[in-house]
Design a protein around this motif. Structure first.
Motif, short mmCIF file in Angstrom:
data_model
loop_
_atom_site.label_atom_id
_atom_site.label_comp_id
_atom_site.label_asym_id
_atom_site.label_seq_id
_atom_site.Cartn_x
_atom_site.Cartn_y
_atom_site.Cartn_z
N GLN A 1 0.83 -1.21 0.00
CA GLN A 1 0.00 0.00 0.00
C GLN A 1 0.86 1.25 0.00
N LEU A 2 1.93 1.23 0.77
CA LEU A 2 2.82 2.38 0.81
C LEU A 2 3.49 2.59 -0.54
N GLY A 3 3.79 1.48 -1.25
CA GLY A 3 4.44 1.57 -2.55
C GLY A 3 3.49 1.79 -3.71
N GLY A 4 2.17 1.73 -3.43
CA GLY A 4 1.19 1.99 -4.47
C GLY A 4 0.92 0.83 -5.40
N TYR A 5 1.31 -0.38 -5.00
CA TYR A 5 1.07 -1.52 -5.88
C TYR A 5 0.16 -2.57 -5.23
N TYR A 6 -0.65 -2.13 -4.27
CA TYR A 6 -1.63 -3.03 -3.68
C TYR A 6 -3.00 -2.77 -4.32
N PHE A 7 -3.66 -3.84 -4.77
CA PHE A 7 -4.98 -3.73 -5.37
C PHE A 7 -5.95 -4.65 -4.63
#
Length: 311
Positions: free
Chosen positions: A175-181
């Motif tokens: 989530q912090l890296g922006g790659y959680y969906f």
């Protein structure tokens, strides 16, 4: 009452050490120099100079997918052989403990989906981690019967607290890296439990013995966790990925894994975990141990941002 604790430097062991030190004297046993008894249980039988009333065996190997036969064997060396070496050491001591508590895992059930599975669920794990935990449980129970020592076994799900390891840490970093969906709206629910709550129940388990699942009795969904983590980390809420696209990406991940012989970040196994609810019943603990846990969402809500992610 004197305790012997293994795994005191681990995520859960640290909470055990803090909690038990408030009610008893505690000696720690492990590989690192900060332990009272320094030994590698996976290859050594320690010599115990003191007698202990309660032994809490929290040391173990987890949080990795083995990529070779050597890595698979390591689970059995640490989780099963290490347990047997500890039991052998206790049997050689002047006085046996009154209680032995083993920290196990819901992984022993080998289930990929299910709702409120109880302690009577068959132990069908086929992976090295789950199988090694089953073997350790069996050895502990057999030893307890032979030596007339009260046995307590805790089968734990994902554990919440400051700097959580494993899958919760992976989710936070994603989530912090922006790659959680989110997939399918993040409706799948998972059992979790607070590390502090587990630590606080140990003295009572030492008196009763028995095998128990422990959870927070709420079983949060991925969507609830993702919303809370986004707020705590001050990042955007994750986008929802259509199931069809997720299945395609999982297939690609499987192919990459076969070619590279390394698990891709997202594959069919990951997809299954993210879309299937898997919860466990702790009704037995509520009845026997008066188990009254906190919801892990409240636990995470109370943590400062800096105590969320484990580096």
């Amino acid at each position: 009452m004197s305790y012997l604790l293994t795994g005191a430097s681990g995520f859960l062991g640290k909470e055990f050490l803090k909690s038990l030190n408030t009610v008893s004297s505690v000696d720690s046993l492990g590989r690192s120099d900060d332990n009272d008894i320094i030994v590698d249980l996976s290859s050594q039988v320690p010599s115990l100079e003191k007698n202990y009333i309660v032994v809490v065996h929290a040391a173990g190997k987890a949080h990795m997918v083995p990529k070779s036969s050597i890595e698979k064997d390591e689970f059995f060396k640490v989780n099963h052989k290490g347990t047997c070496n500890l039991l052998q050491a206790l049997e050689k001591s002047e006085t046996l403990p009154k209680s032995f508590i083993y920290i196990s895992s819901v992984a022993v059930y080998g289930s990929t989906g299910g709702i409120l599975l109880g302690e009577d669920t068959p132990l069908n794990a086929t992976d090295p981690y789950g199988k090694s935990k089953i073997m350790a449980e069996e050895s502990v129970l057999e030893w307890g019967d032979k030596c007339n020592v009260r046995i307590g076994i805790l089968r734990l799900p994902l554990i919440a607290g400051a700097h959580p390891p494993g899958n919760l840490n992976n989710m936070l970093k994603a989530q912090l890296g922006g790659y959680y969906f989110q997939i399918g709206g993040g409706k799948a629910r998972k059992s979790m439990v607070s590390a502090i709550d587990v630590a606080h129940i140990i003295p009572k388990l030492a008196v009763t013995g028995g095998i128990f699942n422990l959870t927070d009795q709420y079983h949060p969904s991925f969507a609830e966790l993702a919303h809370l983590f986004s707020k705590k980390l001050k990042v955007k809420s994750p986008y929802n990925m259509p199931l069809v696209l997720a299945q395609l990406l999982a297939t690609v991940g499987d192919i990459i894994g076969k070619v590279s012989k390394k698990d891709a970040r997202f594959n069919s196994n990951t997809l299954s975990k993210m879309t299937n609810s898997l919860t466990f019943s702790d009704a037995k603990a509520k009845e026997v141990l008066s188990w009254q846990p906190r919801h892990v969402l409240d636990v995470f809500e109370s943590l400062p941002e800096g105590e969320l992610i484990y580096d």
